[in-house]
Write a protein that holds these residues in place. Structure first.
Motif, PDB file in Angstrom:
ATOM      1  N   CYS A  97       0.838  -1.210   0.000  1.00 58.80           N
ATOM      2  CA  CYS A  97       0.000   0.000   0.000  1.00 58.80           C
ATOM      3  C   CYS A  97       0.866   1.251   0.000  1.00 58.80           C
ATOM      4  O   CYS A  97       0.584   2.210  -0.735  1.00 58.80           O
ATOM      5  CB  CYS A  97      -0.917   0.006   1.216  1.00 58.80           C
ATOM      6  SG  CYS A  97      -2.213  -1.254   1.182  1.00 58.80           S
ATOM      7  N   THR A  98       1.921   1.231   0.792  1.00 54.64           N
ATOM      8  CA  THR A  98       2.785   2.401   0.902  1.00 54.64           C
ATOM      9  C   THR A  98       3.496   2.713  -0.401  1.00 54.64           C
ATOM     10  O   THR A  98       3.505   3.867  -0.847  1.00 54.64           O
ATOM     11  CB  THR A  98       3.817   2.193   2.038  1.00 54.64           C
ATOM     12  OG1 THR A  98       3.121   1.910   3.249  1.00 54.64           O
ATOM     13  CG2 THR A  98       4.675   3.421   2.226  1.00 54.64           C
ATOM     14  N   ILE A  99       4.103   1.716  -1.046  1.00 55.61           N
ATOM     15  CA  ILE A  99       4.827   2.007  -2.293  1.00 55.61           C
ATOM     16  C   ILE A  99       3.859   2.458  -3.374  1.00 55.61           C
ATOM     17  O   ILE A  99       4.187   3.331  -4.175  1.00 55.61           O
ATOM     18  CB  ILE A  99       5.721   0.839  -2.769  1.00 55.61           C
ATOM     19  CG1 ILE A  99       6.584   1.275  -3.968  1.00 55.61           C
ATOM     20  CG2 ILE A  99       4.917  -0.399  -3.089  1.00 55.61           C
ATOM     21  CD1 ILE A  99       7.461   2.483  -3.771  1.00 55.61           C
ATOM     22  N   ASN A 100       2.662   1.914  -3.383  1.00 61.74           N
ATOM     23  CA  ASN A 100       1.684   2.383  -4.367  1.00 61.74           C
ATOM     24  C   ASN A 100       1.317   3.846  -4.108  1.00 61.74           C
ATOM     25  O   ASN A 100       1.145   4.619  -5.056  1.00 61.74           O
ATOM     26  CB  ASN A 100       0.451   1.480  -4.371  1.00 61.74           C
ATOM     27  CG  ASN A 100       0.644   0.292  -5.280  1.00 61.74           C
ATOM     28  OD1 ASN A 100       0.524   0.410  -6.486  1.00 61.74           O
ATOM     29  ND2 ASN A 100       0.972  -0.860  -4.696  1.00 61.74           N
ATOM     30  N   THR A 101       1.249   4.244  -2.863  1.00 56.99           N
ATOM     31  CA  THR A 101       0.993   5.649  -2.548  1.00 56.99           C
ATOM     32  C   THR A 101       2.167   6.515  -2.975  1.00 56.99           C
ATOM     33  O   THR A 101       1.981   7.559  -3.614  1.00 56.99           O
ATOM     34  CB  THR A 101       0.709   5.826  -1.041  1.00 56.99           C
ATOM     35  OG1 THR A 101      -0.434   5.041  -0.698  1.00 56.99           O
ATOM     36  CG2 THR A 101       0.464   7.290  -0.700  1.00 56.99           C
ATOM     37  N   TRP A 102       3.401   6.082  -2.641  1.00 56.88           N
ATOM     38  CA  TRP A 102       4.582   6.842  -3.070  1.00 56.88           C
ATOM     39  C   TRP A 102       4.626   6.975  -4.590  1.00 56.88           C
ATOM     40  O   TRP A 102       4.941   8.046  -5.118  1.00 56.88           O
ATOM     41  CB  TRP A 102       5.870   6.179  -2.595  1.00 56.88           C
ATOM     42  CG  TRP A 102       6.231   6.396  -1.163  1.00 56.88           C
ATOM     43  CD1 TRP A 102       6.459   5.418  -0.227  1.00 56.88           C
ATOM     44  CD2 TRP A 102       6.455   7.634  -0.481  1.00 56.88           C
ATOM     45  NE1 TRP A 102       6.806   5.990   0.976  1.00 56.88           N
ATOM     46  CE2 TRP A 102       6.813   7.347   0.841  1.00 56.88           C
ATOM     47  CE3 TRP A 102       6.380   8.970  -0.879  1.00 56.88           C
ATOM     48  CZ2 TRP A 102       7.098   8.334   1.782  1.00 56.88           C
ATOM     49  CZ3 TRP A 102       6.674   9.967   0.055  1.00 56.88           C
ATOM     50  CH2 TRP A 102       7.020   9.648   1.363  1.00 56.88           C
ATOM     51  N   ASN A 103       4.331   5.884  -5.300  1.00 56.94           N
ATOM     52  CA  ASN A 103       4.323   5.940  -6.766  1.00 56.94           C
ATOM     53  C   ASN A 103       3.331   6.984  -7.254  1.00 56.94           C
ATOM     54  O   ASN A 103       3.640   7.777  -8.160  1.00 56.94           O
ATOM     55  CB  ASN A 103       3.937   4.593  -7.379  1.00 56.94           C
ATOM     56  CG  ASN A 103       4.973   3.503  -7.275  1.00 56.94           C
ATOM     57  OD1 ASN A 103       4.645   2.329  -7.472  1.00 56.94           O
ATOM     58  ND2 ASN A 103       6.214   3.826  -6.961  1.00 56.94           N
ATOM     59  N   ARG A 104       2.165   7.023  -6.662  1.00 56.11           N
ATOM     60  CA  ARG A 104       1.142   7.966  -7.097  1.00 56.11           C
ATOM     61  C   ARG A 104       1.529   9.410  -6.782  1.00 56.11           C
ATOM     62  O   ARG A 104       1.257  10.313  -7.567  1.00 56.11           O
ATOM     63  CB  ARG A 104      -0.209   7.582  -6.486  1.00 56.11           C
ATOM     64  CG  ARG A 104      -0.825   6.407  -7.237  1.00 56.11           C
ATOM     65  CD  ARG A 104      -1.738   5.544  -6.390  1.00 56.11           C
ATOM     66  NE  ARG A 104      -2.331   4.483  -7.172  1.00 56.11           N
ATOM     67  CZ  ARG A 104      -1.706   3.381  -7.572  1.00 56.11           C
ATOM     68  NH1 ARG A 104      -0.432   3.192  -7.293  1.00 56.11           N
ATOM     69  NH2 ARG A 104      -2.338   2.459  -8.276  1.00 56.11           N
ATOM     70  N   VAL A 105       2.172   9.626  -5.652  1.00 58.16           N
ATOM     71  CA  VAL A 105       2.663  10.974  -5.334  1.00 58.16           C
ATOM     72  C   VAL A 105       3.736  11.376  -6.341  1.00 58.16           C
ATOM     73  O   VAL A 105       3.700  12.481  -6.902  1.00 58.16           O
ATOM     74  CB  VAL A 105       3.202  11.044  -3.887  1.00 58.16           C
ATOM     75  CG1 VAL A 105       3.976  12.341  -3.648  1.00 58.16           C
ATOM     76  CG2 VAL A 105       2.062  10.893  -2.882  1.00 58.16           C
ATOM     77  N   ALA A 106       4.698  10.484  -6.584  1.00 58.43           N
ATOM     78  CA  ALA A 106       5.786  10.807  -7.520  1.00 58.43           C
ATOM     79  C   ALA A 106       5.266  11.058  -8.928  1.00 58.43           C
ATOM     80  O   ALA A 106       5.704  11.994  -9.601  1.00 58.43           O
ATOM     81  CB  ALA A 106       6.822   9.685  -7.525  1.00 58.43           C
ATOM     82  N   LEU A 107       4.321  10.237  -9.384  1.00 57.93           N
ATOM     83  CA  LEU A 107       3.778  10.404 -10.732  1.00 57.93           C
ATOM     84  C   LEU A 107       2.946  11.673 -10.852  1.00 57.93           C
ATOM     85  O   LEU A 107       3.062  12.411 -11.832  1.00 57.93           O
ATOM     86  CB  LEU A 107       2.955   9.181 -11.129  1.00 57.93           C
ATOM     87  CG  LEU A 107       3.780   7.926 -11.402  1.00 57.93           C
ATOM     88  CD1 LEU A 107       2.895   6.691 -11.419  1.00 57.93           C
ATOM     89  CD2 LEU A 107       4.552   8.063 -12.707  1.00 57.93           C
TER      90      LEU A 107
END
Length: 164
Positions: free
Chosen positions: A143-153
């Motif tokens: 869940c966390t990496i998917n959130t980080w990915n979405r913030v970065a994108l």
């Protein structure tokens, strides 16, 4: 607009600059995300953490996070062979332990959850190889990496500009 048009349009940002400095603009949310990330990693094998983060970043097309986590994995001693095989792990299973394979499968299912949910067999395989607490940590990490990915994108973070 077709899906391909949307996909091509959303990946078109290439100015080489970020759109928004999320850490400053949403400092409280950013700190909370860092705390969640740290809590999710707790007790997990660092190699497994990086494999999960790399696979989710592949699936989300997040060059910023992919660059960061492949570098982190290298610094932690991960081999180039395994790093190159993460995207095709199903065809290169011998590079990964059974637990890593289960975590990668769960990462794919959770990252692409809108496609088919999290299939019972994928969850059951992970549950058979991880203790309950570990499995919860793996789920939190995904869940966390998917959130980080979405913030970065969404903020157009540029690969290679990690300032940690």
């Amino acid at each position: 607009m077709t899906t391909n048009t949307i996909t091509n349009t959303t990946r078109a940002h290439s100015t080489g600059t970020a759109r928004l400095e999320f850490a400053k603009a949403a400092a409280k949310a950013f700190r909370a995300l860092i705390a969640l990330d740290a809590a999710a990693r707790e007790g997990l094998d660092p190699a497994l953490v990086e494999l999960i983060q790399i696979r989710a970043s592949h699936l989300n097309h997040c060059a910023y996070c992919l660059h960061m986590h492949t570098n982190d994995a290298r610094k932690a001693g991960e081999s180039e062979d395994r790093l190159h095989m993460v995207a095709v792990w199903r065809e290169a299973r011998h590079f990964f332990t059974e637990r890593e394979q289960a975590a990668l499968a769960l990462t794919e299912a959770m990252t692409l959850v809108a496609d088919a949910g999290v299939p019972d067999d994928v969850y059951a395989q992970a549950a058979s190889l991880f203790e309950e607490r570990e499995l919860a940590q793996v789920i939190a990490l995904i869940c966390t990496i998917n959130t980080w990915n979405r913030v970065a994108l969404s903020t157009a973070k540029v690969a290679g500009t990690d300032e940690r």
